[in-house]
Write a protein that holds these residues in place. Structure first.
Motif, short mmCIF file in Angstrom:
data_model
loop_
_atom_site.label_atom_id
_atom_site.label_comp_id
_atom_site.label_asym_id
_atom_site.label_seq_id
_atom_site.Cartn_x
_atom_site.Cartn_y
_atom_site.Cartn_z
N GLU A 1 4.92 8.56 -8.77
CA GLU A 1 4.57 7.88 -10.02
C GLU A 1 3.55 6.76 -9.79
O GLU A 1 3.27 5.98 -10.69
CB GLU A 1 5.83 7.30 -10.67
N ASP A 2 2.99 6.68 -8.59
CA ASP A 2 2.07 5.58 -8.24
C ASP A 2 0.66 6.14 -8.05
O ASP A 2 0.24 6.48 -6.94
CB ASP A 2 2.56 4.89 -6.96
N ASP A 3 -0.08 6.26 -9.14
CA ASP A 3 -1.41 6.87 -9.08
C ASP A 3 -2.36 6.12 -8.16
O ASP A 3 -3.17 6.72 -7.46
CB ASP A 3 -2.01 6.94 -10.49
N ALA A 4 -2.28 4.80 -8.16
CA ALA A 4 -3.21 4.01 -7.35
C ALA A 4 -3.06 4.32 -5.87
O ALA A 4 -4.05 4.53 -5.14
CB ALA A 4 -3.00 2.52 -7.60
N ARG A 5 -1.82 4.40 -5.41
CA ARG A 5 -1.60 4.67 -3.99
C ARG A 5 -1.91 6.13 -3.65
O ARG A 5 -2.40 6.43 -2.56
CB ARG A 5 -0.18 4.31 -3.59
N LEU A 6 -1.65 7.03 -4.56
CA LEU A 6 -2.00 8.43 -4.33
C LEU A 6 -3.52 8.57 -4.16
O LEU A 6 -4.00 9.29 -3.28
CB LEU A 6 -1.50 9.31 -5.48
N GLN A 7 -4.27 7.89 -5.01
CA GLN A 7 -5.73 7.93 -4.88
C GLN A 7 -6.17 7.34 -3.54
O GLN A 7 -7.10 7.83 -2.91
CB GLN A 7 -6.38 7.16 -6.03
N ALA A 8 -5.49 6.28 -3.12
CA ALA A 8 -5.83 5.67 -1.83
C ALA A 8 -5.53 6.62 -0.68
O ALA A 8 -6.33 6.73 0.26
CB ALA A 8 -5.05 4.37 -1.66
N PHE A 9 -4.40 7.32 -0.74
CA PHE A 9 -4.07 8.29 0.30
C PHE A 9 -5.17 9.36 0.40
O PHE A 9 -5.64 9.68 1.49
CB PHE A 9 -2.73 8.97 0.01
N VAL A 10 -5.57 9.90 -0.75
CA VAL A 10 -6.58 10.95 -0.74
C VAL A 10 -7.93 10.39 -0.28
O VAL A 10 -8.65 11.03 0.49
CB VAL A 10 -6.72 11.58 -2.15
N GLY A 11 -8.27 9.19 -0.75
CA GLY A 11 -9.54 8.61 -0.37
C GLY A 11 -9.64 8.32 1.12
O GLY A 11 -10.70 8.50 1.73
N GLU B 1 -7.72 -8.51 -4.28
CA GLU B 1 -6.72 -8.85 -3.26
C GLU B 1 -5.57 -7.86 -3.28
O GLU B 1 -5.09 -7.42 -2.23
CB GLU B 1 -6.21 -10.28 -3.50
N GLU B 2 -5.14 -7.49 -4.48
CA GLU B 2 -4.05 -6.51 -4.60
C GLU B 2 -4.49 -5.15 -4.08
O GLU B 2 -3.72 -4.45 -3.39
CB GLU B 2 -3.61 -6.41 -6.07
N GLN B 3 -5.73 -4.76 -4.40
CA GLN B 3 -6.25 -3.47 -3.94
C GLN B 3 -6.39 -3.45 -2.42
O GLN B 3 -6.03 -2.46 -1.77
CB GLN B 3 -7.59 -3.17 -4.60
N ASP B 4 -6.91 -4.55 -1.86
CA ASP B 4 -7.05 -4.62 -0.40
C ASP B 4 -5.70 -4.51 0.29
O ASP B 4 -5.56 -3.81 1.31
CB ASP B 4 -7.74 -5.94 0.00
N ALA B 5 -4.70 -5.20 -0.26
CA ALA B 5 -3.36 -5.14 0.33
C ALA B 5 -2.80 -3.73 0.24
O ALA B 5 -2.18 -3.23 1.20
CB ALA B 5 -2.44 -6.13 -0.39
N MET B 6 -3.04 -3.06 -0.88
CA MET B 6 -2.55 -1.70 -1.06
C MET B 6 -3.22 -0.75 -0.07
O MET B 6 -2.56 0.10 0.54
CB MET B 6 -2.80 -1.23 -2.48
N VAL B 7 -4.54 -0.89 0.08
CA VAL B 7 -5.27 -0.01 1.00
C VAL B 7 -4.79 -0.22 2.43
O VAL B 7 -4.61 0.74 3.19
CB VAL B 7 -6.79 -0.26 0.89
N ARG B 8 -4.54 -1.47 2.81
CA ARG B 8 -4.03 -1.74 4.16
C ARG B 8 -2.66 -1.12 4.35
O ARG B 8 -2.35 -0.55 5.41
CB ARG B 8 -3.98 -3.25 4.40
N GLU B 9 -1.82 -1.21 3.32
CA GLU B 9 -0.49 -0.62 3.39
C GLU B 9 -0.58 0.90 3.57
O GLU B 9 0.11 1.49 4.42
CB GLU B 9 0.28 -0.95 2.11
N VAL B 10 -1.42 1.54 2.78
CA VAL B 10 -1.60 2.99 2.86
C VAL B 10 -2.16 3.38 4.23
O VAL B 10 -1.71 4.35 4.85
CB VAL B 10 -2.53 3.49 1.74
#
Length: 453
Positions: free
Chosen positions: A252-262, A218-227
């Motif tokens: 400093e937010d590796d998870a969101r950086l990976q989402a941006f690139v993905g 759920e947290e990952q889905d919310a993050m991906v939608r935000e990105v």
């Protein structure tokens, strides 16, 4: 090296005789997909043209892994071959191996092949050579048995069963369930795939690790939608400076950086890194560290995405090469149908364009013939709902997808929506969130059409 052949095959369900393409030599260096099929229990699975039953065709196999110096023969007992006939058949396969080694140093293991008495025995020998211990295999078998226990249990008893086995319901257990569902989906057994995914969700809601996975998802889905929303807000043609300003707050937010690139690999190109370097150079030295870390992280993530894409394209090229080298391309296409994806079609189109550029008429004609055969085979293998969803995913725009649904969607009714849900669950389990978002959008459009029919 000839790794496939066509055999006569009798359907175990209806008895109808037909021909079926099968793999006879598995060489991971030449065809890693065949090894994957073997380990997944999908090697030489064929579908009866009469009743649609899927079953495994029995044929002698030769497994050759030069990296691990492993050579294994397998002659299924149900073929009822005597030793002389079995040796003759294996000898033919061995000739193919020795031909492929011409000009290379032949090591001693080639003259001392191992032997597997069963398909499971072959799989276990392959896994052991890859460093998978008997204990690890035993644990995987136990997980599979536990999955089957849940599938055969009344849902009312799940809570008690979860309490009893909660310590065994770990990440590997849920991955096993996802792989089983994926296999059923690939086989066209949609109802079974949906059953597995439904049970998986119920177990997750009750178990310790499952609850944590749900929270993380759920947290990952919310993050991906935000990105995705932030990327959309930039428009279709952001400048390198726009992209730098977009990602800078997430240094400093590796998870969101990976989402941006993905989600948007193309915007992290050479001009972007030039712009980011310029910003770093203009920043006071004491404040540069976060920006330099940002550059290093994005460089690492883009390289990882590119390497993965390269590996996928190489795998697709290997499949195409195998088809081109086969004396029976149609049989080779049928044998590799599960491996034919967007990457394969991209590689095929690139080869067609190159042949036309070189004015190689014969090569161009052969490649186009393969393309036509592949498209026909894919359409024949898909059920109608799956075929429609594939067309929708390939539509150039939302308007084009809506037009397709208007013309063809009403006839399928609720079955189409169920297929959307099943595919979305499988894609979500694989982490392909972009596809899931696209499927969610299309399902909403489809629901409007179905409701209005």
């Amino acid at each position: 090296m000839l790794t496939t052949k066509t055999i006569a095959f009798g359907c175990p369900a209806c008895g109808v005789q037909s021909s079926a393409p099968v793999t006879t030599i598995i060489d991971p260096s030449e065809n890693p997909e065949a090894k994957s099929q073997l380990l997944a229990g999908q090697l030489n699975v064929v579908q009866c043209p009469n009743c649609g039953t899927r079953s495994t065709a029995s044929t002698p196999l030769l497994y050759h892994d030069a990296d691990n110096e492993l050579l294994i023969t397998f002659v299924p007992m149900q073929l009822d071959m005597d030793d002389k006939e079995a040796d003759r058949v294996i000898g033919v396969l061995m000739n193919e191996i020795t031909k492929s080694l011409e000009g290379k140093m032949i090591k001693g293991y080639i003259f001392q092949p191992g032997r597997a008495l069963t398909m499971q025995g072959l799989i276990e020998q392959v896994l052991e050579a890859d460093g998978v211990t008997p204990e690890m295999m035993s644990e995987q078998k136990e997980r599979s048995r536990l999955v089957q226990t849940f599938l055969q249990t009344d849902p009312a008893s799940y809570a008690a069963l979860v309490t009893e086995h909660d310590d065994k319901l770990d990440m590997q257990f849920f991955q096993t369930m996802s792989l089983i569902a994926q296999r059923y989906m690939q086989e066209g057994r949609v109802e079974l795939a949906e059953q597995v995914l439904t049970v998986q969700q119920q177990i997750a809601e009750l178990s310790t690790v499952g609850k944590e996975l749900i929270k993380q998802t759920e947290e990952q889905d919310a993050m991906v939608r935000e990105v995705a929303e932030k990327l959309q807000q930039m428009g279709t043609r952001p400048t390198p400076a726009d992209v730098v300003n977009l990602v800078r707050p997430y240094a400093e937010d590796d998870a969101r950086l990976q989402a941006f690139v993905g989600l948007a690999r193309p915007i992290f190109d050479y001009p972007f890194f030039q712009e980011l370097t310029k910003v770093i150079e203009e920043t006071p030295e004491v404040e540069r560290a976060p920006l330099e870390n940002l550059r290093n992280a994005l460089a690492e993530y883009t390289q990882a995405v590119d390497q993965q894409a390269q590996m996928q394209m190489q795998a697709a090229a290997n499949v195409l090469r195998q088809i081109l080298q086969s004396p029976d391309p149609q049989a080779a296409i049928a044998a590799n149908l599960q491996l034919i994806d967007d990457n394969f079609m991209t590689v095929l189109e690139m080869n067609i364009q190159e042949a036309e550029k070189q004015q190689d008429i014969a090569a161009s004609a052969k490649l186009k013939s393969i393309r036509d055969t592949v498209m026909a085979a894919l359409q024949q293998a898909m059920n109608p709902e799956m075929l429609l969803i594939n067309d929708l995913l390939s539509a150039e725009s939302e308007a084009a997808a809506r037009q397709i649904l208007t013309e063809r969607g009403a006839q399928y009714g609720e079955q189409l929506l169920e297929m959307f849900d099943a595919i979305s669950e499988v894609m979500s389990a694989q982490g392909q969130m972009q596809v899931v978002e696209r499927l969610t959008l299309l399902r909403g459009m489809a629901q409007e059409v179905v409701a209005g029919s």
